[in-house]
Design a protein around this motif. Sequence first.
Motif, short mmCIF file in Angstrom:
data_model
loop_
_atom_site.label_atom_id
_atom_site.label_comp_id
_atom_site.label_asym_id
_atom_site.label_seq_id
_atom_site.Cartn_x
_atom_site.Cartn_y
_atom_site.Cartn_z
N PRO A 196 -32.14 -22.39 -16.92
CA PRO A 196 -33.14 -22.40 -17.98
C PRO A 196 -33.53 -23.80 -18.42
O PRO A 196 -34.56 -23.98 -19.05
CB PRO A 196 -32.48 -21.61 -19.12
CG PRO A 196 -31.03 -21.61 -18.82
CD PRO A 196 -30.88 -21.74 -17.34
N GLY A 197 -32.72 -24.81 -18.06
CA GLY A 197 -33.18 -26.17 -18.24
C GLY A 197 -32.73 -26.87 -19.50
O GLY A 197 -32.80 -28.07 -19.58
N ARG A 198 -32.29 -26.12 -20.48
CA ARG A 198 -31.81 -26.73 -21.71
C ARG A 198 -30.51 -26.04 -22.08
O ARG A 198 -30.44 -24.82 -22.11
CB ARG A 198 -32.80 -26.53 -22.85
CG ARG A 198 -34.12 -27.23 -22.68
CD ARG A 198 -34.07 -28.68 -23.13
NE ARG A 198 -33.79 -28.79 -24.54
CZ ARG A 198 -34.72 -29.07 -25.46
NH1 ARG A 198 -35.95 -29.26 -25.13
NH2 ARG A 198 -34.37 -29.15 -26.73
N THR A 199 -29.49 -26.80 -22.39
CA THR A 199 -28.23 -26.19 -22.76
C THR A 199 -27.79 -26.63 -24.15
O THR A 199 -26.70 -26.32 -24.58
CB THR A 199 -27.11 -26.57 -21.78
OG1 THR A 199 -27.02 -27.98 -21.73
CG2 THR A 199 -27.41 -26.03 -20.39
N ASP A 200 -28.62 -27.33 -24.85
CA ASP A 200 -28.17 -27.99 -26.06
C ASP A 200 -29.25 -27.88 -27.13
O ASP A 200 -29.76 -28.87 -27.62
CB ASP A 200 -27.88 -29.46 -25.73
CG ASP A 200 -27.11 -30.12 -26.86
OD1 ASP A 200 -26.51 -29.41 -27.67
OD2 ASP A 200 -27.13 -31.35 -26.89
#
Lengths: 257, 257
Positions: free
Chosen positions: A244-248
């Motif tokens: 998904p490209g964002r983990t934060d």
Amino acid sequence: MNVLWIFAHPERRSLNGALRDHGLATLRGLGHPVRQSDLYAMGWNPLVTPADHRHDPRERFRVGAASERAHATGALSADIRAEHDKIAWADALVLQFPLWWYGMPAILKGWFDRVFVQGFAFGVTDGQGRTRRYGDGGLAGRRALVVTTAGARPTGLGPRGVHGDTAQLLFPLLHGTLWYTGMRVLPPLLIPGADRAGPADHAGAAAALDRRLRGLPTDPPLPYRTEAGGDYDDDLVLRPDLAPGRTDLGVHLTTPT
Amino acid sequence: MNVLWIFAHPERRSLNGALRDHGLATLRGLGHPVRQSDLYAMGWNPLVTPADHRHDPRERFRVGAASERAHATGALSADIRAEHDKIAWADALVLQFPLWWYGMPAILKGWFDRVFVQGFAFGVTDGQGRTRRYGDGGLAGRRALVVTTAGARPTGLGPRGVHGDTAQLLFPLLHGTLWYTGMRVLPPLLIPGADRAGPADHAGAAAALDRRLRGLPTDPPLPYRTEAGGDYDDDLVLRPDLAPGRTDLGVHLTTPT
């Protein structure tokens, strides 16, 4: 580039008002033709009602169908058609507003609710009958820049900030509205600490705005995935091999849900 | 529980209208006193203006300060004070609306913009002078349930769905507004496929709503972090040893930013 500036603040003597005046002057100085929708000054009506679509009030009002039909037959309210003409003229949109409850003021939300109708901004198909959206659509070929002020400190609006990240908070606008309808969406410009801004802060905000306006034709847009690119399966779910490209993103649940 | 139901749809003969009628009957059947704010039916004004705060138009209009002062002196518009009375009475709020451009219709956004003023919903302090917010605040002690319909299919609104996850899309409302002001926020009820809903879908939606209304007093709320709990540092950034809690939010950037 033809630039349409949409401004949603009730007070022209505000930081927002000063930045709007400054930004329009910068764009003109760069040679860009500019038009404006100053929503409070226009007395913009933000409420979707049957009257927008010359809808017979004896019949059940289905917003999507009624607005699509009214658009197709030229029956939309004159104020909506005037905004369509401005958008059709524009190569870029600048959307400027104070962040109220982590979103757009109602007057601007109602601009999207009323103006972005089916058959104009979305619900258009390609030669194969596929719906054009998320990177393609009725407003393809345009760029969009969001400029927003917030009372909060900048760190609180970062990826691990208590309020959530700015791009995450604006996801329904940046991805769900501007990208959905085909526009290239530039990273938003956040001007934090607006409630406590003094003259030096004003100057800094104006300089930051100038940088973004100079980059309006060329700055790289947010690298959102495209639906037509095949990243999603038939259920519109991201394919399992793609991250998904964002983990934060700062949603701050204590446990995953 | 005293329940305040806030309804934001222009057509009472809609799926939303039917669900509202059904939900109010269910609550009454469970013995809960119910009040309602049917925003379209009330002709609710969604626009923040100086008139709300008896603000002298010759002076610069600073929204936060003007609304706080008007609230403290009893000078707020009568329609805002009426909503404050309803909220003060309520033990739980139900917020029902169609998802338009992945957010609230303007009329409901403007309900928050005008009603949730400083000194009432936020900007209140504890005995040590600390601001009470994110799990504590002016509306502490209340529960909140969001009920929203969407035209899209359910998978597209899941964690890896192309539209983004429902809880992510509603983050500015659930976390930034309801949790910010101290309410316990229940997981939202999404009713997808609303544009194509037939009688069986209506019955299924009504049953799902009933389950959530029966659980209104007892269902576990979303486990958001509390600011007072010490999870954030002095810059309002999540402490480095804490995980943000969600890694699969469907923002769908091709590269991290």
